[in-house]
Design a protein around this motif. Structure first.
Motif, PDB file in Angstrom:
ATOM      1  N   GLU A  43       8.096  -7.103   1.523  1.00  0.00           N
ATOM      2  CA  GLU A  43       9.211  -6.249   1.932  1.00  0.00           C
ATOM      3  C   GLU A  43      10.491  -6.523   1.159  1.00  0.00           C
TER       4      GLU A  43
ATOM      5  N   GLU B 166      -0.560   1.090   1.045  1.00  0.00           N
ATOM      6  CA  GLU B 166       0.160   0.358   2.089  1.00  0.00           C
ATOM      7  C   GLU B 166      -0.625  -0.888   2.524  1.00  0.00           C
TER       8      GLU B 166
ATOM      9  N   ALA C 137      11.611  -0.496  -6.696  1.00  0.00           N
ATOM     10  CA  ALA C 137      11.049   0.295  -5.606  1.00  0.00           C
ATOM     11  C   ALA C 137       9.550   0.028  -5.533  1.00  0.00           C
TER      12      ALA C 137
ATOM     13  N   ARG D 144       9.959   2.211  -0.583  1.00  0.00           N
ATOM     14  CA  ARG D 144      10.838   1.081  -0.305  1.00  0.00           C
ATOM     15  C   ARG D 144      11.705   0.888  -1.549  1.00  0.00           C
ATOM     16  N   ARG D 145      13.024   0.787  -1.337  1.00  0.00           N
ATOM     17  CA  ARG D 145      13.950   0.601  -2.475  1.00  0.00           C
ATOM     18  C   ARG D 145      14.631  -0.757  -2.326  1.00  0.00           C
ATOM     19  N   PHE D 146      14.916  -1.367  -3.486  1.00  0.00           N
ATOM     20  CA  PHE D 146      15.498  -2.698  -3.496  1.00  0.00           C
ATOM     21  C   PHE D 146      16.651  -2.733  -4.487  1.00  0.00           C
TER      22      PHE D 146
END
Length: 183
Positions: A118, A151, A169, A177-179
């Protein structure tokens, strides 16, 4: 759990998802993320049970420059332009790569993986190709690295080494999900 055990567990989870999970939502999510980027996109030619990005590769090459990575030992990847019908050859790992040896540089990389967490970290096969590549490319200019996975490949935690490069991402069939990556 050591990395070898993590890799085996991740391979098993990915294999269980492959052929069962509909890749269409993941491809739609990947197309959305890539639509927010500019520049040449490096895809990958899937091996084993990696989620297959080729439908999007073929679609986007109509209006974006695309390329594929080529391994050259334990060095950063090099990239060669790809287009439909391009002659392909097997590299030293048996992966299909463009036969034309002209090198190009991508601004966006679609990255395969065995597992992700995550926080934007990935577990690869252990050779460090993408980590070395991102370490080389990021100081030269903006580079976006997008993990593409099922997933089912999500891991609670991953061991992180100082040389590991985070992703910007991660895209799966359930979402994006972006980071915030700092170079």
């Amino acid at each position: 759990m050591d990395k070898a055990a993590l890799r085996k567990s991740a391979r098993d989870r990915r294999a269980a998802a492959h052929g069962v999970v509909d890749p269409a939502p993941a491809l739609a999510n990947l197309e959305k993320v890539l639509g927010e980027t500019e520049g040449r996109i490096s895809f990958y030619w899937p091996i084993r049970t990696e989620i297959d990005p080729r439908p999007l590769l073929k679609k986007l090459c109509a209006h974006r420059e695309v390329c594929l990575p080529v391994t050259t030992g334990f060095k950063p990847l090099i990239f060669r332009a790809w287009s439909p019908g391009a002659a392909m050859v097997a590299d030293s790992f048996g992966v299909e790569v463009p036969a034309d040896e002209t090198e190009v540089i991508p601004e966006v990389l679609v990255v395969p993986l065995l597992a992700f967490d995550e926080r934007g970290h990935r577990l690869g096969y252990g050779a460090g190709h993408y980590d070395r590549t991102l370490d080389k490319l990021r100081p030269e200019g903006p580079v976006t690295a997008v993990g593409f996975a099922y997933e089912a490949q999500l891991a609670d935690t991953l061991p992180i080494e100082p040389t590991d490069q985070p992703l910007d991402a991660i895209v799966t069939e359930t979402g994006i999900r972006r980071f915030q990556v700092t170079s």
